[in-house]
Scaffold this motif. Structure first.
Motif, PDB file in Angstrom:
ATOM      1  N   SER A  57       2.509   9.920  -2.391  1.00  0.00           N
ATOM      2  CA  SER A  57       3.480   9.625  -2.151  1.00  0.00           C
ATOM      3  C   SER A  57       3.897   9.830  -3.756  1.00  0.00           C
ATOM      4  CB  SER A  57       4.245   8.835  -1.632  1.00  0.00           C
ATOM      5  OG  SER A  57       3.356   7.435  -1.480  1.00  0.00           O
ATOM      6  N   LEU A  58       2.756   8.512  -4.542  1.00  0.00           N
ATOM      7  CA  LEU A  58       3.062   8.505  -6.055  1.00  0.00           C
ATOM      8  C   LEU A  58       2.752  10.051  -7.120  1.00  0.00           C
ATOM      9  CD1 LEU A  58       2.893   6.043  -8.055  1.00  0.00           C
ATOM     10  CD2 LEU A  58       0.938   5.920  -7.934  1.00  0.00           C
ATOM     11  N   MET A  59       2.203  10.838  -6.155  1.00  0.00           N
ATOM     12  CA  MET A  59       1.922  11.998  -7.060  1.00  0.00           C
ATOM     13  C   MET A  59       3.295  12.676  -7.283  1.00  0.00           C
ATOM     14  SD  MET A  59      -0.541  10.659  -8.640  1.00  0.00           S
ATOM     15  CE  MET A  59      -2.197  11.636  -9.870  1.00  0.00           C
TER      16      MET A  59
ATOM     17  N   GLU B 214      -0.794  14.140 -11.999  1.00  0.00           N
ATOM     18  CA  GLU B 214      -0.805  12.875 -13.519  1.00  0.00           C
ATOM     19  C   GLU B 214       0.799  12.340 -13.469  1.00  0.00           C
ATOM     20  OE1 GLU B 214      -0.806  13.927 -17.705  1.00  0.00           O
ATOM     21  OE2 GLU B 214      -2.453  14.357 -16.707  1.00  0.00           O
ATOM     22  N   VAL B 215       1.009  10.636 -12.944  1.00  0.00           N
ATOM     23  CA  VAL B 215       1.848  10.865 -13.119  1.00  0.00           C
ATOM     24  C   VAL B 215       1.678   9.537 -14.561  1.00  0.00           C
ATOM     25  CG1 VAL B 215       2.192  10.458 -11.019  1.00  0.00           C
ATOM     26  CG2 VAL B 215       1.375   8.626 -12.314  1.00  0.00           C
TER      27      VAL B 215
ATOM     28  N   ARG C 251       0.543  -1.076   0.175  1.00  0.00           N
ATOM     29  CA  ARG C 251       0.257  -0.266   0.267  1.00  0.00           C
ATOM     30  C   ARG C 251       0.266   1.482  -0.116  1.00  0.00           C
ATOM     31  NH1 ARG C 251      -4.977   0.819   4.099  1.00  0.00           N
ATOM     32  NH2 ARG C 251      -5.726  -0.799   2.645  1.00  0.00           N
ATOM     33  N   ILE C 252       0.751   2.166  -1.034  1.00  0.00           N
ATOM     34  CA  ILE C 252       1.457   3.616  -1.114  1.00  0.00           C
ATOM     35  C   ILE C 252       0.398   4.219  -1.144  1.00  0.00           C
ATOM     36  CG2 ILE C 252       3.460   2.523  -1.830  1.00  0.00           C
ATOM     37  CD1 ILE C 252       2.918   4.140  -5.085  1.00  0.00           C
TER      38      ILE C 252
END
Length: 68
Positions: A37-39, A44-45, A32-33
């Motif tokens: 932390s992802l963006m 947008e990624v 789980r993230i």
């Protein structure tokens, strides 16, 4: 009137129990993230998967949408 007790199930031997445990797949916890932390600072990624580029973005309603 005669009542009979139901038959008792056969006892599980240690060998049979060990074989059942050995056949069960290992449980791997889901990673789980956070979306933050992802963006990062963006909305947008791009994600590369099997040679294709996917775009994950945060919508105006603060939902996530993944498109190819």
């Amino acid at each position: 009137m005669t009542t009979t007790m139901p038959a008792t199930p056969p006892a599980i031997t240690a060998h049979a129990h060990a074989a059942t445990l050995a056949a069960a797949p290992a449980v791997v916890p889901t990673k789980r993230i956070t979306s933050a932390s992802l963006m990062g600072d963006g909305r947008e990624v791009e994600i590369e998967h099997s040679g294709r580029i996917y775009r994950l973005r945060i919508t105006q309603l603060n939902k996530l949408i993944l498109t190819a």
